[in-house]
Design an enzyme around this catalytic site. Structure first.
Site, mmCIF file in Angstrom:
data_model
loop_
_atom_site.group_PDB
_atom_site.id
_atom_site.type_symbol
_atom_site.label_atom_id
_atom_site.label_comp_id
_atom_site.label_asym_id
_atom_site.label_seq_id
_atom_site.Cartn_x
_atom_site.Cartn_y
_atom_site.Cartn_z
ATOM 1 N N GLU A 45 10.780 -2.363 4.481
ATOM 2 C CA GLU A 45 9.984 -3.557 4.793
ATOM 3 C C GLU A 45 10.034 -4.553 3.638
ATOM 4 O OE1 GLU A 45 5.860 -2.603 5.382
ATOM 5 O OE2 GLU A 45 5.298 -4.663 5.862
ATOM 6 N N ASP A 103 7.703 -7.609 9.016
ATOM 7 C CA ASP A 103 6.252 -7.830 9.016
ATOM 8 C C ASP A 103 6.045 -9.330 9.192
ATOM 9 O OD1 ASP A 103 3.658 -8.598 7.878
ATOM 10 O OD2 ASP A 103 3.458 -6.498 7.282
ATOM 11 N N HIS A 122 5.233 -11.605 6.150
ATOM 12 C CA HIS A 122 6.013 -11.472 4.919
ATOM 13 C C HIS A 122 7.100 -12.507 4.709
ATOM 14 C CE1 HIS A 122 4.851 -7.030 4.005
ATOM 15 N NE2 HIS A 122 3.824 -7.813 4.222
ATOM 16 N N HIS A 124 5.783 -4.899 11.973
ATOM 17 C CA HIS A 124 4.375 -4.927 11.607
ATOM 18 C C HIS A 124 3.862 -6.264 12.094
ATOM 19 C CE1 HIS A 124 3.980 -1.845 8.083
ATOM 20 N NE2 HIS A 124 4.143 -1.276 9.256
#
Ligand code: RNT
Ligand code: ZN
Length: 410
Positions: free
Chosen positions: A217, A250, A253, A277
């Protein structure tokens, strides 16, 4: 009302019965950490650190495994459809005092029992934050060999836990790695930490594990590490593409105007899985509860339009400590499901044909027409078929739980 909605959708070639069958089989991986403000159950558990933050001190936080399980079970009884539970390594349930580099599958046996009893799949994450071995905001990319080795060991063991989940539960387990590594101020050397991270990942992923979907991630920045993130999007995308693992996206992000909905089709050209996410960032990666907003709807549309409901693995990642945590779980998860339902109820076939036929006029008018069709009647029918009430009474039940259970917690 539902019959009327069904008839109206059929005029657009949408079969609501097929949609209702489809939506209940799209699992949402619900993050356990919304229930206790990302603290976990380690002995002497420490405050959250590592560039991420919870804010708020709403009463009733789950303080131990029994409370978190009770809260999750109760909250999920108001969430329709297939569910998974996303755990972090820090949520181990063990009598022994174990450090992160000592965890074993048996430390999560109670979660497997919980998952079996409640029909859940389990996903997992090594916990590479809130720990003294995060030295100067670095873990796997640290210049100190012992720091890197500590976290490599933790991550290797985490993958074993995920493999154990997969074997026990007969469903895949996503094992997602996020590290906070970065610098507060402009670095002099960006490549050395990245090369160290690459080497560490090679050790972590040396062995293929049955049933485990490994992902990395990326992130653009964190609190206290504003200037540079070792595990950037390009770094992990390239690593994943060349090492048979996956990149996890995500939604909080990226740069403020950069959206992950736009990235899904690009990755789907190359990857057969995209773990997500889904979160809501307000001005920064604030991890607010997911609302039914434009971007979540766009993410859902991309999943549905690209026929990727079994490729894009939807997980949630929010932690709001300023409101009732069960309400956060229920509202955030239902919003993801509502977005998916709305996407499934669109006549995508016609709109795709419009684009191919270059009939942009029809595409504009028709896609706007879709927006006012009675999707909420189909949602209510979905709830009823799942044995849930189709009104707001779930909220009163949570309020009652708050009075009877949560408010009694110290
Ligand atoms: C942090 C990452 C990470 C965490 C959770 C707790 O910015 O999003 O996924 O939020 O693992
Ligand atoms: Zn995340």
């Amino acid at each position: 009302m539902y019959q009327d909605a069904k008839e109206r959708y059929s005029r657009y070639g949408v079969d609501t019965e097929a949609v209702l069958e489809k939506i209940r089989n799209i699992p949402i991986s619900i993050n356990c950490w919304q229930g206790d403000d990302v603290i976990g159950f380690e002995k002497g558990a420490r405050a959250l650190s590592g560039g991420i933050q919870t804010t708020g001190n709403y009463p009733g936080r789950a303080r131990n495994a029994a409370e978190l399980m009770d809260d999750f079970r109760f909250a999920s009884s108001f969430i329709p459809g297939a569910k998974r539970l996303n755990l972090h390594a820090s949520y181990l349930i063990s009598d022994k005092e174990k450090d992160r580099n000592e965890i074993e599958p048996e430390d999560y046996r109670a979660w497997v029992d919980f998952a079996k009893a409640n029909g859940l799949g389990l996903d997992f994450n090594p916990t590479c934050f809130s720990h003294p071995m995060v030295v100067n905001n670095l873990t796997l990319s640290s210049p100190h060999r012992e720091v890197r080795e500590f976290w490599i060991e933790h991550c290797r063991r985490s993958r074993q836990v995920a493999a154990y989940f997969a074997k026990e539960l007969g469903t895949y387990s996503v094992c997602n790695l996020w590290i906070p590594d970065g610098f507060k101020d402009t670095p002099a050397d960006r490549i050395t930490p990245r090369l160290r991270l690459k080497e560490a990942l090679d050790e972590i992923y040396a062995e293929k594990l049955e049933g485990v979907i490994d992902s990395v991630e990326s992130k653009v920045f964190g609190i206290g590490v504003e200037s540079f993130t070792v595990g950037s999007s390009e770094f992990y995308l390239a690593y994943a593409a060349t090492h048979g693992i996956y990149q996890l996206l995500d939604s909080g992000h990226y740069h403020p105007t950069e959206v992950i909905s736009e990235k899904l089709s690009a990755l789907l050209c190359f990857f057969d899985r995209i773990p997500l996410h889904v979160t809501r960032s307000v001005r920064w990666d604030s991890d607010h509860v997911v609302r039914l907003d434009d971007e979540i709807r766009e993410i859902a549309k991309e999943i549905v339009r690209n026929d990727a409901t079994d490729k894009v693995l939807v997980g949630l990642d929010f932690f709001d400590a300023s409101i009732n945590r069960l309400v956060a779980w229920i509202t955030g998860t239902r919003n993801m499901q509502k977005a998916l339902l709305m996407a499934l109820l669109e006549d995508n076939r016609t709109m795709k044909a419009d684009q191919e036929n270059e009939d942009y006029t029809h595409l504009l008018a028709y896609s706007e027409e879709m927006k006012t069709l009675p999707w909420s009647e189909v949602w209510d029918e979905y709830l009823r078929r799942e044995g849930l009430r189709d009104d707001f009474s779930w909220f009163d039940e949570i309020r009652k739980y708050e009075r009877d259970v949560l408010s009694k917690r110290g």
